[in-house]
Design a protein around this motif. Structure first.
Motif, mmCIF file in Angstrom:
data_model
loop_
_atom_site.group_PDB
_atom_site.id
_atom_site.type_symbol
_atom_site.label_atom_id
_atom_site.label_comp_id
_atom_site.label_asym_id
_atom_site.label_seq_id
_atom_site.Cartn_x
_atom_site.Cartn_y
_atom_site.Cartn_z
ATOM 1 N N SER A 292 33.352 46.055 41.190
ATOM 2 C CA SER A 292 33.623 44.827 40.447
ATOM 3 C C SER A 292 34.580 45.165 39.321
ATOM 4 C CB SER A 292 32.303 44.269 39.891
ATOM 5 O OG SER A 292 32.571 43.376 38.852
ATOM 6 N N SER A 293 35.590 44.330 39.133
ATOM 7 C CA SER A 293 36.500 44.529 38.008
ATOM 8 C C SER A 293 36.882 43.161 37.466
ATOM 9 C CB SER A 293 37.746 45.296 38.469
ATOM 10 O OG SER A 293 38.612 45.474 37.370
ATOM 11 N N THR A 294 36.240 42.773 36.407
ATOM 12 C CA THR A 294 36.481 41.435 35.860
ATOM 13 C C THR A 294 36.416 41.457 34.338
ATOM 14 O OG1 THR A 294 34.127 41.010 36.034
ATOM 15 C CG2 THR A 294 35.512 40.038 37.738
ATOM 16 N N THR B 200 35.094 47.514 34.561
ATOM 17 C CA THR B 200 35.211 47.934 35.964
ATOM 18 C C THR B 200 33.972 48.751 36.326
ATOM 19 O OG1 THR B 200 37.600 48.003 35.799
ATOM 20 C CG2 THR B 200 36.621 49.156 37.660
ATOM 21 N N ARG C 140 36.769 43.503 29.422
ATOM 22 C CA ARG C 140 37.193 43.791 30.808
ATOM 23 C C ARG C 140 36.439 45.031 31.279
ATOM 24 N NH1 ARG C 140 42.253 42.652 28.674
ATOM 25 N NH2 ARG C 140 42.875 44.854 28.739
ATOM 26 N N VAL D 109 34.410 39.659 31.539
ATOM 27 C CA VAL D 109 33.136 38.937 31.484
ATOM 28 C C VAL D 109 33.023 38.211 30.138
ATOM 29 C CG1 VAL D 109 30.650 39.143 31.740
ATOM 30 C CG2 VAL D 109 32.164 40.808 32.842
ATOM 31 N N GLY E 296 43.556 33.424 33.365
ATOM 32 C CA GLY E 296 42.820 32.633 34.339
ATOM 33 C C GLY E 296 43.348 31.213 34.423
#
Lengths: 524, 347
Positions: free
Chosen positions: A319-321, A309, A307, A323, A215
Motif C-alpha cells: 500500500s502506498s497512499t 508506504t 504519505r 492517509v 487528488g
C-alpha cells in the motif's frame, strides 16, 4: 400583527362559549388560534423550543458529537433522543409550533388584508366638530378667504402625498397607509420564507468531501464522503463537474501573542465544468467559493495526510497512499489510522498521531508546537488481528476498531524513516506529508426565494415600524369680525409623535399666513 | 506611526475614556443628589399642590375626550410642573445640579470622542475594521451605547437623568473588555476575512448598543411605573420623565433596532451561505440570534395586545435583552460552534 390595537381585527378576548358540535369547536379553535394572545404564546414557545438545539449536539451539524454524547450518557441519551433533542429543528414538536404560528399568521393576515383594501379605497374621515379638543392643535386668524385657505391647504397636503378631501370650509387628510401595507407585506413574506426553506429542504443537496493534494473529485454520489439530499432531490442528475486539487496553501502567524493563528487558506483547483470541457484553474478560499451552475464548492477545512508506504517481508509494496489524519487542535495535532486488510500474513493496522511541528518529550510524549508542517513527526502504534472491516458495521477512516486486535509496539518516526515491523509483517515508511482540503458542496434551489422573501420581510418591517399613520383636519370659518378663523388638528393612529411639527409645517406652507405668530393654544 | 504605536495609543484611549466616564458618572449622580436634598419639605409640598391642580385639569381633558388621541400632554405637564416646583424650592442647589449635569454630559461626549479615536487607532493598528474579536466588539458596543445616548439626549434633554444608569453598564463593559477579553491588535483568521464582517458585525454592534440602552430605559420605566402606581416620589422619580414617556422612548429604541437586528441576521445568513454553503446552520450563535429575534417580535406584538402592553411588554423586552447578552457572552464562552472566534484567551 405589530400594529396597535386600534387597527386590530382580532375578536375580543371574551369569546362566547362554543356551542356543542364539531363546527362550533372548530370555530372556537380557529378564533383562539388566530387571537393575538395565542400568537404571542406560540412565539414564546418557539423561542423556548429553539433552546435545546443550542445545548445538545445536533445530528444535522455534528453527527459525531451526538454519537459520543449518546456513548457518555447511556441512560439519559436514549430518552433525549426519543424526544428529538438531537434533531430539534426537524422535530415534530418544533414543526408543530411553527406551523401553528403560521396558521395563526394566515388567520390574522387574511381579515386584515381585506380590511386594509377597504381602508385604501376609503376617504379620510370627515372633519370633527371641535378641533380644539385634540392634543395636537393649532389655530390662528387671518384676512384670507376660507376658500383660499382650504385650497392652499389642499395643495400643500397633496404635494406631500396626503390623501385629501375638501368641503367649502374643511380639509380632511390622511396619510401613512403604507404602515399597514408594510405590516402585511412582512407577514406574507414570512410565509414565502418558509416556502423557500421548504424548497431547499426538499430539492437541495449537500455533501462533503476530503481531497488530498493531487487528488480529484467528480461530482457523483459515490465520490462523496457524506451526502444528504432532500426528499425530492434528484441524486442522479448532479451537475457533472470535476476538479483536481493542485495545491493547498495555509499560512500562519509566526511569533507574537497570536503565534500559530491561521492567516490564509488557499486551494488551487483545476476545474472541469463537464467531462471533456477544457480545464480552468481557480483558487478557492474560505470566503470565496467555486460556483458551477447552481452548485457551490466551499473550502471549509484542511489537514495533513502523511504519505505512507507499507511493504511486505519481501519488499513488495502493499500500500502506498496519503492517509488523511483528522486535526484535533489548533496546532494540528492530528489523529488517524492506517488499515492493511490484505497482503500481510494477518490483518494489521496502525493508530497514528501526526504532529506537523513535532516536539518529542520523554514525559509528555509528542506534542505539536506549530500548525505548519515545519518538522513533521508521526507516532504509530501497531495493532494486529481482525480490523472488523467485514462486519458490515460502518467504520471511521480515522480510527481503528481494536476490539479484536492485539497491541504491538510503538514507534516515533520522522520523514524518510522506515520501521521494520515484527512478526514478519514487513515494513512501513514515512515518505512525506501532503495536505488535504475538505470541501462542502451544496446546491440549494430555495436560497434565492429565501433571500427575496427576507428582503421583502425587511422592507415590510421597516414600513410597518417607521411609517406613521395619521390624520389631519383643517377648518376655516368666518368669525364675528369678518376675519377667517383657521383651526388645524392632527391625530396619530400609531404610536409616534412628531405630529405637532407636521402641523407647524402645514401652517408655514399655507398661502394665508397669520400676520402675528399664531398663538399656541394648548388644551388644558 | 507604527502599528504598535497605534495599538498602544488605542489602549491608552480606552483607559482615558474610562477615567473620563467615571468622573461623568459621579457628576450625573451629583446632579441627581443635588437640588432635592435640602428644603425637601417645601419642594414636596409645592409639588403636591401642583400635582393636584394638574390632575383636575387632566380629568377635564379626559372628560373632553379626544377619542383615541394621545393624551401625553397631561403627564408632560405634571413632569414639567414637578421639575419646576423643585426648581422654585431650591434655586441655588438646582443651579448647581444643572451645572453638574452639564459637566457630566460634556464629559460623556468627551468619553465618546476618546472611544471613537480608540477604535480608529485599533483599526489602524490592525489594518482592518476594528471589530474582529470580543474585545473590539465590546468596546464598539459600549461606544454605540454612548453615541445613541448622546444623540437621544440632544433631542430629549430630560433623558439626561438616565446618565448614571447608562454610564455604569458602559464602564462595566469597557472594564470587562480590557481585563478579560483583551487580545492584542492583529490580523484576522481567514474565516473572518470578508467585507461581510464589516456589514454583519457592525450591524450586530449597533444592535447591541441600542438593545442595551433600550434595556436601561425599560428598567427606569419599570421603576418609575412602580413609584407612580404606589404614589411614591423620591429624588430619582422626580427627575425621571413620567413612566409613559420612558415606555415610549424604550419602544422607539426597540422599534428602531428590530429591523436592524433582522438585517444583521439576514446579512449573517448571506455571509454564512458564502462561507459555509448553508445560509442557516442552527449554530448556537444563530440559534440565540433567532431566539432574541423571536422574543423581540413577541415584545412588538405584546404592545399591541390588550392586557400585555406596559409592564408585561417591558418584561419581555428585558428577556430579549438577556437573550442578546447571553448570545454574546454565554454562547462565546460555553458553546462551541461555527462562531467560535471571539478570541477569548482560554480558547
Amino acid at each position: 400583527m405589530t400594529d396597535n390595537a386600534v387597527l386590530s381585527t382580532q375578536p375580543h378576548e371574551a369569546v362566547r362559549q362554543p356551542g356543542l358540535g364539531p363546527r362550533g369547536l372548530a370555530r372556537w379553535a380557529w378564533r383562539q388560534l388566530t387571537s393575538m394572545r395565542v400568537a404571542l404564546l406560540l412565539l414564546f414557545m418557539l423561542a423556548v423550543a429553539a433552546v435545546p438545539g443550542s445545548v445538545f449536539p445536533q445530528r444535522g451539524a455534528n453527527p459525531g458529537d451526538v454519537l459520543s454524547y449518546l456513548d457518555q450518557h447511556r441512560t439519559l441519551g436514549p430518552w433525549l433522543d426519543r424526544l428529538s433533542m438531537f434533531d430539534v429543528y426537524s422535530a415534530p414538536w418544533f414543526a408543530a409550533i411553527y406551523l401553528l404560528l403560521f396558521v395563526s399568521l394566515v388567520g390574522c393576515v387574511l381579515p386584515r388584508s381585506r380590511q386594509h383594501v377597504r381602508a385604501l379605497r376609503s376617504r379620510p374621515p370627515a372633519t370633527p366638530r371641535n378641533l380644539s379638543r385634540f392634543a395636537d392643535h393649532r389655530s390662528f386668524v387671518t384676512d384670507a378667504e376660507p376658500g383660499a385657505v382650504v385650497a392652499g391647504a389642499r395643495e400643500a397636503l397633496r404635494a406631500r402625498w396626503w390623501r385629501v378631501d375638501v368641503t367649502a370650509e374643511t380639509v380632511a387628510a390622511e396619510k401613512g397607509y403604507l404602515r399597514e401595507t408594510g405590516n402585511l407585506l412582512f407577514h406574507v413574506a414570512l410565509l414565502f420564507l418558509l416556502v423557500g426553506i421548504a424548497l431547499g429542504a426538499l430539492f437541495g443537496t449537500h455533501g462533503s468531501v476530503i481531497v488530498v493534494e493531487g487528488g480529484s473529485f467528480a461530482n457523483t454520489l459515490p465520490q462523496y464522503d457524506s451526502f444528504g439530499a432532500g426528499r425530492l432531490a434528484s441524486t442522479s442528475g448532479l451537475p457533472p463537474f470535476s476538479f483536481t486539487l493542485r495545491d493547498f496553501r495555509a499560512s500562519y502567524e509566526r511569533g507574537g501573542a497570536q503565534d500559530g493563528a491561521p492567516r490564509s487558506f488557499e486551494a488551487d483547483l483545476l476545474v472541469r465544468d463537464a467531462p471533456g470541457a477544457s480545464p480552468r484553474l481557480q483558487t478557492v478560499e474560505v470566503n470565496s467559493p467555486l460556483e458551477v451552475g447552481g452548485t457551490k464548492v466551499f473550502l471549509i477545512g484542511h489537514g495533513y495526510a502523511p504519505r505512507i508506504t507499507v511493504r511486505d517481508k519481501a519488499g513488495n509494496v502493499i500500500s502506498s497512499t496519503a492517509v488523511p489524519f483528522l486535526p484535533r487542535d489548533g496546532k494540528f495535532t492530528s489523529m488517524g489510522a492506517i488499515k492493511i486488510p490484505d497482503g500481510g500474513p494477518t490483518q494489521f493496522g496502525f493508530r497514528g498521531v501526526f504532529l506537523p511541528t513535532a516536539r518529542m518529550d520523554k514525559v509528555e510524549g509528542g506534542t505539536s508546537t506549530f500548525p505548519a508542517a515545519d518538522s513533521p513527526g508521526l507516532l504509530l502504534s501497531l495493532w494486529t488481528g481482525d480490523l472488523g472491516l467485514d462486519t458490515g458495521k460502518p467504520q471511521s477512516v480515522y480510527s481503528l476498531d481494536t476490539s479484536r486486535m492485539k497491541a504491538g509496539p510503538l514507534r516515533s518516526m520522522r520523514v524518510g524513516d522506515t520501521w521494520t515491523l515484527p512478526d514478519g509483517l514487513g515494513s512501513i515508511t514515512f515518505d512525506g506529508v501532503s495536505e488535504f482540503a475538505s470541501f462542502n458542496i451544496a446546491h440549494d434551489p430555495g436560497k434565492e426565494p429565501v433571500f427575496f422573501a427576507a428582503m421583502a420581510a425587511l422592507a415590510g418591517l421597516m414600513l410597518s415600524l417607521f411609517v406613521r399613520r395619521r390624520r389631519l383636519w383643517l377648518r376655516a370659518t368666518v368669525d364675528g369680525e369678518g376675519r377667517t378663523l383657521v383651526e388645524v388638528a392632527g391625530l396619530a393612529k400609531s404610536e409616534s409623535g412628531g405630529l405637532g411639527r407636521e402641523l407647524d409645517d402645514l401652517l408655514a406652507r399655507l398661502p394665508a399666513r397669520p400676520s402675528d405668530p399664531y398663538p399656541a393654544e394648548e388644551p388644558a | 506611526m507604527s502599528q504598535q504605536t497605534f495599538a498602544q495609543l488605542s489602549n491608552g484611549l480606552v483607559y482615558g475614556a474610562m477615567g473620563v466616564l467615571t468622573i461623568a458618572m459621579f457628576a450625573y449622580a451629583a446632579e441627581l443628589a443635588f437640588g432635592t436634598r435640602s428644603r425637601v419639605g417645601r419642594g414636596v409640598a409645592a409639588l403636591a399642590a401642583r400635582e393636584s391642580k394638574v390632575l383636575v385639569a387632566a380629568g377635564g381633558a379626559v372628560a373632553a375626550g379626544a377619542a383615541n388621541g394621545p393624551l401625553t400632554a397631561v403627564p408632560v405637564a405634571r413632569h414639567l410642573d414637578g421639575a419646576e416646583a423643585v426648581r422654585q424650592a431650591a434655586p441655588e442647589r438646582q443651579r448647581r445640579a444643572d451645572q453638574f449635569g452639564g459637566v457630566a454630559f460634556s464629559l460623556t461626549r468627551l468619553g465618546l470622542l476618546l472611544m471613537v479615536l480608540s477604535m480608529v487607532g485599533r483599526g489602524l493598528a490592525a489594518r482592518r475594521a476594528p471589530w474582529g474579536n470580543m474585545y473590539e466588539f465590546s468596546v464598539a458596543s459600549a461606544m454605540v451605547v454612548l453615541a445613541v445616548f448622546v444623540a437621544v439626549t440632544r433631542r430629549r434633554p430630560e433623558l439626561r437623568y438616565l446618565g448614571t444608569f447608562v454610564i455604569v453598564p458602559v464602564l462595566l463593559t469597557l472594564g470587562a473588555a480590557i481585563t478579560f477579553l483583551y487580545v492584542p491588535a492583529g490580523p484576522l483568521v481567514p474565516a473572518l476575512k470578508s467585507y461581510w464582517l464589516v456589514i454583519h458585525v457592525a450591524a450586530a454592534i449597533v444592535c447591541g448598543g441600542v438593545f442595551s440602552l433600550g434595556g436601561v430605559v425599560t428598567v427606569m420605566y419599570l421603576l418609575q411605573d412602580r413609584w407612580e402606581r404606589r404614589g411614591v416620589t423620591n429624588r430619582l422619580s422626580r427627575r425621571l420623565p413620567p413612566s409613559d414617556q420612558l415606555d415610549q422612548s424604550a419602544y422607539r429604541l426597540f422599534a428602531f433596532v428590530f429591523p436592524l437586528w433582522t438585517f444583521a441576521i439576514v446579512a449573517g445568513a448571506i455571509w454564512a451561505e458564502n462561507a459555509w454553503g448553508r445560509y442557516w446552520n442552527w449554530d448556537p450563535k444563530e440559534t440565540w440570534a433567532f431566539i432574541t429575534w423571536v422574543v423581540f417580535a413577541g415584545y412588538l406584538h405584546a404592545r399591541a395586545t390588550a392586557g400585555w402592553s406596559g409592564r408585561k411588554a417591558a418584561a419581555i423586552a428585558l428577556l430579549g435583552l438577556s437573550c442578546f447578552v447571553f448570545n454574546y457572552f454565554g454562547v462565546n464562552i460555553w458553546f462551541t460552534g461555527l462562531h467560535s472566534y471571539g478570541g477569548l484567551p482560554n480558547k
